[in-house]
Design an enzyme around this catalytic site. Structure first.
Site, PDB file in Angstrom:
ATOM      1  N   ASP A 337      -3.121 -28.106  12.771  1.00  0.00           N
ATOM      2  CA  ASP A 337      -3.911 -28.515  11.915  1.00  0.00           C
ATOM      3  C   ASP A 337      -5.423 -28.924  12.388  1.00  0.00           C
ATOM      4  OD1 ASP A 337      -4.920 -29.706   9.415  1.00  0.00           O
ATOM      5  OD2 ASP A 337      -4.220 -31.658   9.806  1.00  0.00           O
ATOM      6  N   ASP A 641       0.662 -33.070   8.687  1.00  0.00           N
ATOM      7  CA  ASP A 641       0.647 -34.369   8.219  1.00  0.00           C
ATOM      8  C   ASP A 641       0.925 -34.704   6.805  1.00  0.00           C
ATOM      9  OD1 ASP A 641      -1.797 -33.674   6.999  1.00  0.00           O
ATOM     10  OD2 ASP A 641      -3.100 -34.918   8.391  1.00  0.00           O
ATOM     11  N   ASP A 645       2.682 -29.770   4.463  1.00  0.00           N
ATOM     12  CA  ASP A 645       3.032 -29.160   5.468  1.00  0.00           C
ATOM     13  C   ASP A 645       4.552 -29.081   5.901  1.00  0.00           C
ATOM     14  OD1 ASP A 645       0.178 -28.875   6.532  1.00  0.00           O
ATOM     15  OD2 ASP A 645       0.151 -30.757   6.908  1.00  0.00           O
TER      16      ASP A 645
END
Length: 909
Positions: A337, A641, A645
């Protein structure tokens, strides 16, 4: 309870493409909501608005499955037959080894998967609805498609809603989209292929209203919501085995087949060719099997991984599933990310464009420390009127508060406003002093439909000033002039558009500032006061900059042969700009979620190996990216997070969740949690994972020759018609007690120099290379020579069988002690200070093992169990000589290999 809407036409409708009237018509509802009777009918049809609970595996079943191991099957079979033959000591020792390994495996598996529970905690418990025209508070589980829901600041959205009325609504959707900033919502329809984060007319279940109010029509409940879809994806994903576990499983199966075949051939030779009684021969074969099976491997592997967990925890990497420790060491691709992981998650002004100059601003984060420069030369902002006034506007036209706590600066309010306050601090315009000198009299707050904020102030001389900030195109509409070095001049709209395009191409977010040296007639601002007459001050470019340590960590990963890919919910331009600073995807295009949606699996596999930046990706697309990489044989670590995801985190070989800003769903679906949300922590964890694998290989290379030496001793006795030098119980003593205690010390070996300069090991690599097999055979022969030689020597000298067997056992253990020192380095010499004394746990293990052997030799209880007897000092000298034979032989072999031009790569430290 329903996990999918029975009406498939509802669950598959692209609600974000429909206008209000079409939504209400499709769901047969209106501004006053549903009648109670109709709501009850729909509740019976669609089921309650809650997600299905996960299926769980009970602790008894989990424990029983620990015995599903071919090596343990062999040991259980041997225990059963020894019990039938009445050899109860051997039976007890065999069963003890099996149960210990099963208990360790049960503990290792850890707590059951709780990601689905965590998703259910995101659902709102209550909802405010209109039914029969009246406002009611109901249980969110009673919501049905067509209900009209009222939202206010602080509410959690209770179902998927199509918004029909909005007032300054901002929704935090990071859990679903990965976008770090709250999204401004509206009521307009968008294109069918719009990514989730761009569907501004929708509010999704589980997201949080941070500002404003709204009214929306429920279009999906329970499993038909975006959360429900992710819930089903999670439930359908099977956890993959780790590379190490696959290697151990393959190694165990091959070893078990070899042992069983070896034992069968030996039994046939002994009974048919040598004429041994079948019962005696079977006990010899049990001894042979016991000597060959590495009983201590599961226990030592668990301890080695656990030590890795402790070391990683000290580096802010919290391991949730033990095998992930080693899997990190074999990672070939890291999908990361962007926001907060590769970047600081602190917005920073990097560029200010005025009519007369373009300024670069250094310093990162909210700390008010940095300088302005033009073409690399630091300048005094006081010499540039437009710059100073624009920065003053950024500080005054601002509702945020910048505070310092424990030496760290943080923002209370919008992150973009925090960046403007930090810029003011860099130029000497601290918020409190500036606000006191130029007090605010009135303001017009930012609203999405107007796209600007305005504030009215008096300067130190009592003169009125109006400042505005907002979207560049909107601010330019208000401006007729621009502030240049000689004062106001006509607005050059083409110049500002070119500059805006340039800043946007750099991946920066844009804000424009303007001012008017007059105010309204009184001390109140209204929209008529901001229609025109303003002077353009500046364009400001803002970005969440990369972490310095992340830049270094990405470089370290590249040096280690690990590819780093950025998968973000942000826009492609911003992702490319950050990627360029991190050396990710330089010179390559960024692929968006909309483009991924058009690719089939074959095209995706090609693209995922070539492209390193993916933007605006949906949960399914993140999952597809991970699967495509795995299909190409890559070992994938995935960071994330949000709820969006979770499926990819669960599917990845190593799922890495953020500890500070991560949702509980992401944490529960992951294998590792970063306590500091820092990409550099992943690189450090990879280093630790590689060290753990090295230490496991060293342990196996230490353990197998011990088993091999014992097997050769027993085999030689059978083939040559000799008395058995080692009993099954004595073999298990060596394998479970002394070998385990000694081998444990290798788990504490520090990482080798240059460990991050190696390429990742191939995922399909065998646990033992050809070189390792050679080493095992060599050391096994040396151990067998010492133990069997002493056994035969003692019998030839007239010693008792018990004394000769005691000598053989101690010779094997002495050889283990010396060979443990050899095993600290696979190829490097240990005849130096570091090699002999560099790991104090090796010395401690030897110091613990010596008393154990003395107890084995002299303690009456041990003598009655294992048939051992006391030894003389002369016999102990012979035992030490057998150990030195192995030590010297192993060091000579290392030297010969080092001096060979073709030393195997797998053997190098």
């Amino acid at each position: 309870m329903t996990d999918q809407a029975p009406d498939r036409t509802l669950s598959t409708t692209a609600w974000h493409t429909l206008e209000r009237e079409a939504v209400e018509q499709r769901l047969d509802t209106g501004p006053s909501g549903l009648p109670d009777v109709e709501a009850a009918r729909r509740l019976a049809e669609h089921g309650p608005n809650r997600l299905a609970p996960p299926k769980r595996r009970g602790p008894l079943l989990r424990f029983m499955l620990q015995f599903h191991n071919i090596l343990l099957y062999v040991m259980l079979g041997a225990a059963l037959i020894t019990a039938l033959l009445g050899h109860w000591v051997d039976t007890g020792v065999l069963l003890g080894a099996v149960v210990i390994n099963a208990i360790i495996g049960f503990i290792q598996e850890g707590k059951a998967e709780a990601a689905l529970d965590s998703i259910r905690t995101l659902l709102s418990t209550h909802a405010t609805v209109l039914r029969d025209g009246s406002r009611r508070e109901i249980d969110a589980a009673d919501l049905v498609p067509g209900d009209v829901v009222l939202l206010a600041s602080g509410d959690r959205v209770p179902a998927d809603l199509r918004l029909v009325e909005v007032k300054d609504l901002k929704v935090e959707e990071a859990a679903l989209t990965g976008e770090s900033l709250a999204v401004e919502k509206g009521t307009g329809a968008v294109a069918d292929d719009a990514p989730l984060g761009d569907r501004y007319g929708m509010a999704y279940s589980g997201t949080l209203v941070v500002y404003g109010q709204a009214r929306g029509v429920v279009v999906a409940t329970a499993g038909a919501t975006e959360l429900g879809r992710i819930n089903r994806m999670l439930a359908s994903i099977r956890n993959l085995s780790t590379p190490l576990l696959r290697q151990i499983d393959r190694f165990g199966r091959i070893l078990a087949l070899v042992i069983l075949a070896f034992c069968a051939v030996t039994f046939v030779i002994g009974t048919l060719l040598r004429g041994h009684p079948p019962s005696d021969m079977f006990m010899m074969v049990v001894a042979l099997a016991a000597s060959a099976i590495p009983e201590g491997l599961p226990a030592i592997m668990t301890v080695t991984l656990a030590l890795g967990v402790q070391r990683m925890a000290r580096r802010n990497a919290i391991i949730r599933r033990l095998p992930a420790v080693e899997t990190l060491g074999s990672v070939t691709v890291i999908c990361s990310d962007k926001t907060g992981t590769l970047t600081r998650n602190e917005m920073t002004v990097q560029r200010v464009v005025c009519a007369d100059a373009v300024f670069d601003v250094d310093g990162v984060g909210y700390a008010p420390v940095g300088n302005c420069s033009i073409a690399g030369q630091v300048v005094d902002p006081a010499h540039y009127t437009a710059l100073s006034l624009a920065v003053r506007a950024g500080v005054l036209c601002n509702d945020g508060r910048l505070r310092q706590t424990d030496g760290h600066w943080h923002i209370e309010g919008d992150p973009t406003e925090g960046a403007l306050l930090a810029l003011g601090g860099k130029l000497g315009l601290a918020q409190d002093e500036t606000a006191t000198a130029w007090p605010r009299l009135d303001s017009i707050p930012f609203e999405s439909e107007h796209r600007f904020m305005a504030t009215l102030h008096h300067d130190t001389e009592g003169q009125p000033w109006t400042f505005v900030k907002g979207a560049p195109e909107r601010i330019m509409e208000m401006c007729s002039h621009q502030l240049g070095p000689d004062g106001d001049q006509p607005l050059d709209a083409d110049y500002w558009r070119r500059m805006a395009t340039d800043i946007a191409a750099r991946g920066l977010r844009l804000l424009a500032f303007a001012c008017k040296r007059q105010g309204p007639g009184g001390e109140r601002l209204d929209f008529a006061d901001v229609e025109g007459g303003y002077s353009m001050l500046a364009l400001v470019g803002i970005i969440d900059p990369p972490r310095e340590e992340a830049i270094q960590a990405v470089a370290e990963c590249h040096r280690a042969g690990i590819r780093v890919k950025m998968i973000t919910g942000d826009h492609a331009e911003t992702a490319r700009a950050i990627g360029a600073q991190l050396d990710i995807g330089v010179g390559k295009p960024a692929v968006t979620g909309a483009e991924l949606a058009l690719m089939d699996d074959a095209a995706l596999r090609r693209v995922v190996m070539e492209v390193d930046i993916f933007a605006r990706a949906s949960p399914e697309q993140k999952l597809r990216l991970v699967q495509a990489l795995q299909d190409d044989g890559e070992v994938v670590a995935m960071t994330g997070d949000g709820v969006n995801d979770a499926p990819a985190l669960k599917r990845a070989d190593v799922g890495v969740a953020m500890g500070l800003k991560g949702t509980e769903v992401a944490k529960e679906a992951s294998d590792m949690v970063l306590a500091d949300d820092n990409f550099a922590t992943i690189a450090r964890a990879v280093r630790e994972g590689r060290a753990v694998y090295d230490n496991l290989k060293k342990f196996i290379l230490f353990m197998l020759p011990t088993n091999g030496g014992e097997s050769l001793v027993v085999l030689a006795a059978i083939l040559f018609g000799l008395t058995l030098p080692l009993t099954p119980a004595q073999v298990l003593w060596i394998n479970m007690v002394t070998a385990g205690a000694l081998g444990l010390a290798l788990a504490f070996e520090p990482a080798e120099r240059g460990i991050m300069d190696r390429r990742p090991r191939p995922p399909g690599e065998a646990l033992l290379s050809g070189f390792f097999v050679w080493r095992v055979c060599l050391v096994s022969v040396l151990m067998m020579t010492g133990a069997l030689g002493l056994f035969l020597w003692e019998l030839d000298q007239g010693a008792s069988l018990e004394s000769a067997r005691t000598m053989a056992v101690n010779a094997v253990v002495a050889a283990e002690m010396f060979y443990l020192i050899n095993s600290r380095h696979i190829l490097a010499p240990v005849l130096n200070r570091e090699g002999l004394l560099g790991n104090r746990y090796v010395l401690l293990a030897i110091a613990v093992c010596i008393p154990l052997q003395l107890l084995y030799t002299y303690l009456p209880l041990m003598q009655s169990i294992f048939g051992s007897v006391g030894l003389t000092p002369e016999q102990w000298l012979k035992v030490i000589g057998a150990g030195l034979l192995v030590f010297v032989g192993a060091e000579l072999e290392k030297r010969l290999i080092r001096n060979t031009r073709f030393a195997p790569e797998s053997a190098k430290d």
